[in-house]
Write a protein that holds these residues in place. Structure first.
Motif, PDB file in Angstrom:
ATOM      1  N   GLY A 184      31.170 -43.804 -61.986  1.00 21.29           N
ATOM      2  CA  GLY A 184      32.076 -42.726 -61.586  1.00 21.29           C
ATOM      3  C   GLY A 184      31.412 -41.845 -60.529  1.00 21.29           C
ATOM      4  O   GLY A 184      32.056 -41.415 -59.564  1.00 21.29           O
ATOM      5  N   ALA A 185      30.106 -41.605 -60.699  1.00 20.97           N
ATOM      6  CA  ALA A 185      29.375 -40.788 -59.718  1.00 20.97           C
ATOM      7  C   ALA A 185      29.370 -41.481 -58.356  1.00 20.97           C
ATOM      8  O   ALA A 185      29.636 -40.861 -57.321  1.00 20.97           O
ATOM      9  CB  ALA A 185      27.935 -40.550 -60.204  1.00 20.97           C
ATOM     10  N   LEU A 186      29.100 -42.797 -58.368  1.00 21.03           N
ATOM     11  CA  LEU A 186      29.081 -43.514 -57.082  1.00 21.03           C
ATOM     12  C   LEU A 186      30.480 -43.556 -56.466  1.00 21.03           C
ATOM     13  O   LEU A 186      30.631 -43.450 -55.247  1.00 21.03           O
ATOM     14  CB  LEU A 186      28.513 -44.935 -57.267  1.00 21.03           C
ATOM     15  CG  LEU A 186      28.359 -45.714 -55.964  1.00 21.03           C
ATOM     16  CD1 LEU A 186      27.428 -44.997 -54.980  1.00 21.03           C
ATOM     17  CD2 LEU A 186      27.858 -47.130 -56.221  1.00 21.03           C
ATOM     18  N   ASP A 187      31.498 -43.667 -57.310  1.00 19.35           N
ATOM     19  CA  ASP A 187      32.878 -43.666 -56.802  1.00 19.35           C
ATOM     20  C   ASP A 187      33.168 -42.344 -56.082  1.00 19.35           C
ATOM     21  O   ASP A 187      33.713 -42.328 -54.977  1.00 19.35           O
ATOM     22  CB  ASP A 187      33.849 -43.876 -57.975  1.00 19.35           C
ATOM     23  CG  ASP A 187      35.298 -43.889 -57.512  1.00 19.35           C
ATOM     24  OD1 ASP A 187      35.585 -44.569 -56.515  1.00 19.35           O
ATOM     25  OD2 ASP A 187      36.121 -43.196 -58.134  1.00 19.35           O
ATOM     26  N   VAL A 188      32.762 -41.226 -56.706  1.00 22.83           N
ATOM     27  CA  VAL A 188      32.978 -39.907 -56.086  1.00 22.83           C
ATOM     28  C   VAL A 188      32.227 -39.836 -54.742  1.00 22.83           C
ATOM     29  O   VAL A 188      32.769 -39.374 -53.734  1.00 22.83           O
ATOM     30  CB  VAL A 188      32.511 -38.788 -57.047  1.00 22.83           C
ATOM     31  CG1 VAL A 188      32.416 -37.446 -56.336  1.00 22.83           C
ATOM     32  CG2 VAL A 188      33.436 -38.688 -58.253  1.00 22.83           C
ATOM     33  N   ILE A 189      30.996 -40.319 -54.741  1.00 26.87           N
ATOM     34  CA  ILE A 189      30.179 -40.247 -53.516  1.00 26.87           C
ATOM     35  C   ILE A 189      30.792 -41.102 -52.408  1.00 26.87           C
ATOM     36  O   ILE A 189      30.880 -40.675 -51.245  1.00 26.87           O
ATOM     37  CB  ILE A 189      28.726 -40.690 -53.821  1.00 26.87           C
ATOM     38  CG1 ILE A 189      28.061 -39.683 -54.766  1.00 26.87           C
ATOM     39  CG2 ILE A 189      27.915 -40.849 -52.540  1.00 26.87           C
ATOM     40  CD1 ILE A 189      26.778 -40.192 -55.424  1.00 26.87           C
ATOM     41  N   THR A 190      31.243 -42.307 -52.753  1.00 23.94           N
ATOM     42  CA  THR A 190      31.756 -43.196 -51.698  1.00 23.94           C
ATOM     43  C   THR A 190      33.132 -42.745 -51.190  1.00 23.94           C
ATOM     44  O   THR A 190      33.593 -43.239 -50.161  1.00 23.94           O
ATOM     45  CB  THR A 190      31.822 -44.670 -52.176  1.00 23.94           C
ATOM     46  OG1 THR A 190      32.572 -44.730 -53.385  1.00 23.94           O
ATOM     47  CG2 THR A 190      30.434 -45.241 -52.384  1.00 23.94           C
ATOM     48  N   ARG A 191      33.752 -41.794 -51.877  1.00 23.79           N
ATOM     49  CA  ARG A 191      35.017 -41.259 -51.336  1.00 23.79           C
ATOM     50  C   ARG A 191      34.775 -40.330 -50.152  1.00 23.79           C
ATOM     51  O   ARG A 191      35.714 -39.822 -49.535  1.00 23.79           O
ATOM     52  CB  ARG A 191      35.829 -40.573 -52.423  1.00 23.79           C
ATOM     53  CG  ARG A 191      36.429 -41.610 -53.354  1.00 23.79           C
ATOM     54  CD  ARG A 191      37.298 -40.961 -54.363  1.00 23.79           C
ATOM     55  NE  ARG A 191      37.571 -41.840 -55.471  1.00 23.79           N
ATOM     56  CZ  ARG A 191      38.764 -41.977 -56.014  1.00 23.79           C
ATOM     57  NH1 ARG A 191      39.781 -41.314 -55.525  1.00 23.79           N
ATOM     58  NH2 ARG A 191      38.923 -42.769 -57.054  1.00 23.79           N
ATOM     59  N   LEU A 192      33.509 -40.112 -49.814  1.00 24.00           N
ATOM     60  CA  LEU A 192      33.198 -39.394 -48.568  1.00 24.00           C
ATOM     61  C   LEU A 192      33.452 -40.306 -47.365  1.00 24.00           C
ATOM     62  O   LEU A 192      33.538 -39.838 -46.226  1.00 24.00           O
ATOM     63  CB  LEU A 192      31.718 -38.975 -48.546  1.00 24.00           C
ATOM     64  CG  LEU A 192      31.259 -37.942 -49.591  1.00 24.00           C
ATOM     65  CD1 LEU A 192      29.734 -37.877 -49.633  1.00 24.00           C
ATOM     66  CD2 LEU A 192      31.842 -36.559 -49.271  1.00 24.00           C
ATOM     67  N   LEU A 193      33.538 -41.623 -47.619  1.00 22.44           N
ATOM     68  CA  LEU A 193      33.646 -42.597 -46.523  1.00 22.44           C
ATOM     69  C   LEU A 193      35.082 -42.720 -46.021  1.00 22.44           C
ATOM     70  O   LEU A 193      36.029 -42.512 -46.770  1.00 22.44           O
ATOM     71  CB  LEU A 193      33.155 -43.967 -47.006  1.00 22.44           C
ATOM     72  CG  LEU A 193      31.692 -44.019 -47.456  1.00 22.44           C
ATOM     73  CD1 LEU A 193      31.407 -45.341 -48.188  1.00 22.44           C
ATOM     74  CD2 LEU A 193      30.750 -43.849 -46.262  1.00 22.44           C
ATOM     75  N   ARG A 194      35.203 -43.093 -44.749  1.00 20.64           N
ATOM     76  CA  ARG A 194      36.505 -43.339 -44.125  1.00 20.64           C
ATOM     77  C   ARG A 194      36.533 -44.785 -43.622  1.00 20.64           C
ATOM     78  O   ARG A 194      35.484 -45.331 -43.282  1.00 20.64           O
ATOM     79  CB  ARG A 194      36.694 -42.418 -42.892  1.00 20.64           C
ATOM     80  CG  ARG A 194      36.746 -40.945 -43.214  1.00 20.64           C
ATOM     81  CD  ARG A 194      38.125 -40.555 -43.759  1.00 20.64           C
ATOM     82  NE  ARG A 194      38.071 -39.250 -44.404  1.00 20.64           N
ATOM     83  CZ  ARG A 194      37.733 -39.022 -45.672  1.00 20.64           C
ATOM     84  NH1 ARG A 194      37.396 -40.016 -46.461  1.00 20.64           N
ATOM     85  NH2 ARG A 194      37.725 -37.816 -46.177  1.00 20.64           N
ATOM     86  N   PRO A 195      37.732 -45.396 -43.511  1.00 18.24           N
ATOM     87  CA  PRO A 195      37.791 -46.758 -42.969  1.00 18.24           C
ATOM     88  C   PRO A 195      37.070 -46.834 -41.618  1.00 18.24           C
ATOM     89  O   PRO A 195      37.203 -45.931 -40.790  1.00 18.24           O
ATOM     90  CB  PRO A 195      39.300 -47.006 -42.808  1.00 18.24           C
ATOM     91  CG  PRO A 195      39.928 -46.103 -43.828  1.00 18.24           C
ATOM     92  CD  PRO A 195      39.046 -44.882 -43.900  1.00 18.24           C
TER      93      PRO A 195
END
Ligand SMILES: Cc1ncc(COP(=O)(O)O)c(C=O)c1O
Ligand SMILES: N[C@@H](CCSC[C@H](N)C(=O)O)C(=O)O
Length: 447
Positions: free
Chosen positions: A121-132
């Motif tokens: 869940g932590a990594l999911d939150v962090i990777t939501r900083l990314l854009r296509p």
């Protein structure tokens, strides 16, 4: 909460002597008015880390020694406009979770810590900083679940993921560019226990793109042994399921940052997606953290015994506490201990399988960081989600056995492992003792 006093209300104010103004609750109890427990950082750590793990400052109205569990989904408000309340709804914030987050920020040397429902869940939150279109550079030896999430993002989210040998900063230098939005590192890696030079990689990544975020998974060592934020990382995250809690009785993920704008973005995702850690699990994790120091100390002493035992009997052992580890010096330049996860090879998958299944004291389980010892075959278990072709391309040995060492008596652990090695036919027995079969011997033995 009793007496109708709320965190953030005027009754929370303290007088000049640092004592709360007295008030009476509805039952006539003379209570300090601030029920919100917290562990303010007060400008950082006051004591050594081992002390800070158990030391908290709390303004609980009853002076409860254990931080209360605010098992409440919602909070009564003083007016229709919210009334400046600190808490309105547990998805957005909860006093028990806040206390844990402030405690973690203190021990992780961070400006802010956030806790969510699992390490993934932590990594999911962090990777939501990314854009296509963004690029991620990461290792070729990674926890299987991390690899799975990155693969999902590359196939469904338009993210370009590069897996490189992160033990060589020069290889990474050849890949990072101005589209590199994130560099994601594990050190030691799971399960090959490779060491990654966080300071060198952080400076290479930031030189290629000053906006790139360097995120480090510190699960293997915990804040007791390594602080990636102090080594140049922008984000550190951990599976709280492992060492931080220590008893395999909860799932949690922890994220820590020093940049407040980054912290706000991460908090936004946690509130928006609803993955904040529950009050009960926050309380359990707080309890676990108190014993992190003693657990880890004993676990790594035991791990060193086991690693030395296996190496002295001729096995190829991967453990950063051993001088034979190829990156021994690098590891000790960043960390204060070697941790308690090690892996070794037998040269034969069938022999490895027999060892794992012959062990009795060592439980066949995924995960690590618990007080009891575990044995596993990563290619069949924690890393089975990485397909066999990719495992072969990344030189992940199919026969590798991972040991996660607990706090048991080390002689019992060695006796059980010795018996499993003998029973599995993994060793040649001589009058002097036993020695690991050479790879060719074991291939013959299994044919
Ligand atoms: C290194 C590492 N990071 C992250 C995770 C994910 O943690 P969780 O299981 O709490 O989601 C794991 C294991 O699961 C792990 O081994
Ligand atoms: N079935 C799980 C396996 C979890 S592995 C847990 C831990 N990180 C480890 O390395 O042992 C999954 O598919 O995620």
């Amino acid at each position: 909460m009793s007496g109708g006093s709320f965190p953030g209300s005027s009754k929370d104010k303290v007088n000049g002597a640092g004592k709360a103004l007295n008030t009476h609750d509805l039952d006539g109890h003379d209570l300090p008015p601030s029920p919100a427990p917290s562990t303010p950082r007060n400008g950082g750590r006051k004591y050594a880390l081992a002390t800070e793990l158990v030391y908290t400052e709390s303004s609980d109205q009853y002076n409860a020694a254990s931080v209360p569990i605010y098992q409440s989904a919602t909070f009564k408000q003083t007016s229709a406009t919210g009334g400046g309340m600190e808490y309105d709804y547990t998805r957005s914030g909860n006093p028990t979770r806040t206390h844990l987050e402030r405690h973690l920020a203190k021990i992780m040397n961070a400006e802010r810590a956030l806790v969510v429902s699992s390490g993934m869940g932590a990594l999911d939150v962090i990777t939501r900083l990314l854009r296509p279109g963004d690029e991620v550079v990461t290792g070729d030896d990674l926890y299987g679940g991390t690899n799975r999430l990155l693969k999902y993002l590359s196939t469904h989210g338009g993210i370009v993921v590069h897996h490189v040998d992160t033990t060589d900063p020069e290889t990474l230098r050849g890949v990072v560019n101005n589209k590199t939005a994130m560099v994601l590192l594990e050190t030691p890696t799971n399960p090959l226990i490779k060491i990654v030079d966080i300071p060198s990689i952080a400076s290479i990544a930031h030189a290629a793109n000053p906006a790139a975020v360097v995120a480090v998974d510190n699960t293997m060592l915990s804040p007791l042994l390594q602080n990636p934020l102090d080594l140049g990382a922008d984000i550190v995250y951990e599976s709280g399921t492992k060492y931080l809690s220590g008893h395999h009785d909860l799932m949690a993920g922890v994220i820590a940052i020093n940049d407040s704008a980054l912290g706000e973005k991460l908090y936004f995702t946690i509130n928006a997606s609803g993955c904040g850690l529950s009050p009960f699990d926050s309380w359990l994790l707080l309890r676990g953290i108190k014993t992190l120091g003693v657990r880890m100390e004993k676990q790594q002493t035991n791990a060193m015994r086991i690693a030395t035992f296996l190496e002295s009997h001729g096995f190829k052992v991967r453990y950063p506490g051993l001088k034979s580890h190829p990156q021994y010096d690098l590891h000790w330049s960043m960390a204060r201990g070697a941790g308690a996860v090690l892996s070794f090879e037998t040269g034969d998958v069938n022999v490895s399988e027999r060892i794992v299944e012959s062990a009795r004291l060592w439980a066949i389980s995924v995960s690590f960081g618990c007080v009891n010892s575990l044995i596993s075959m990563p290619c069949r278990m924690s890393h089975a989600s990485i397909d066999a072709k990719t495992r072969a391309e990344r030189a992940l040995p199919e026969d590798i056995i991972r040991l996660c060492v607990g706090i048991e008596d080390p002689e019992d652990l060695i006796d059980d492992l010795s018996r499993a090695l003998v029973q599995a036919g993994a060793v040649n027995i001589t009058p002097e003792g036993f020695q690991a079969l050479k790879i060719n011997d074991s291939a013959e033995a299994s044919s």
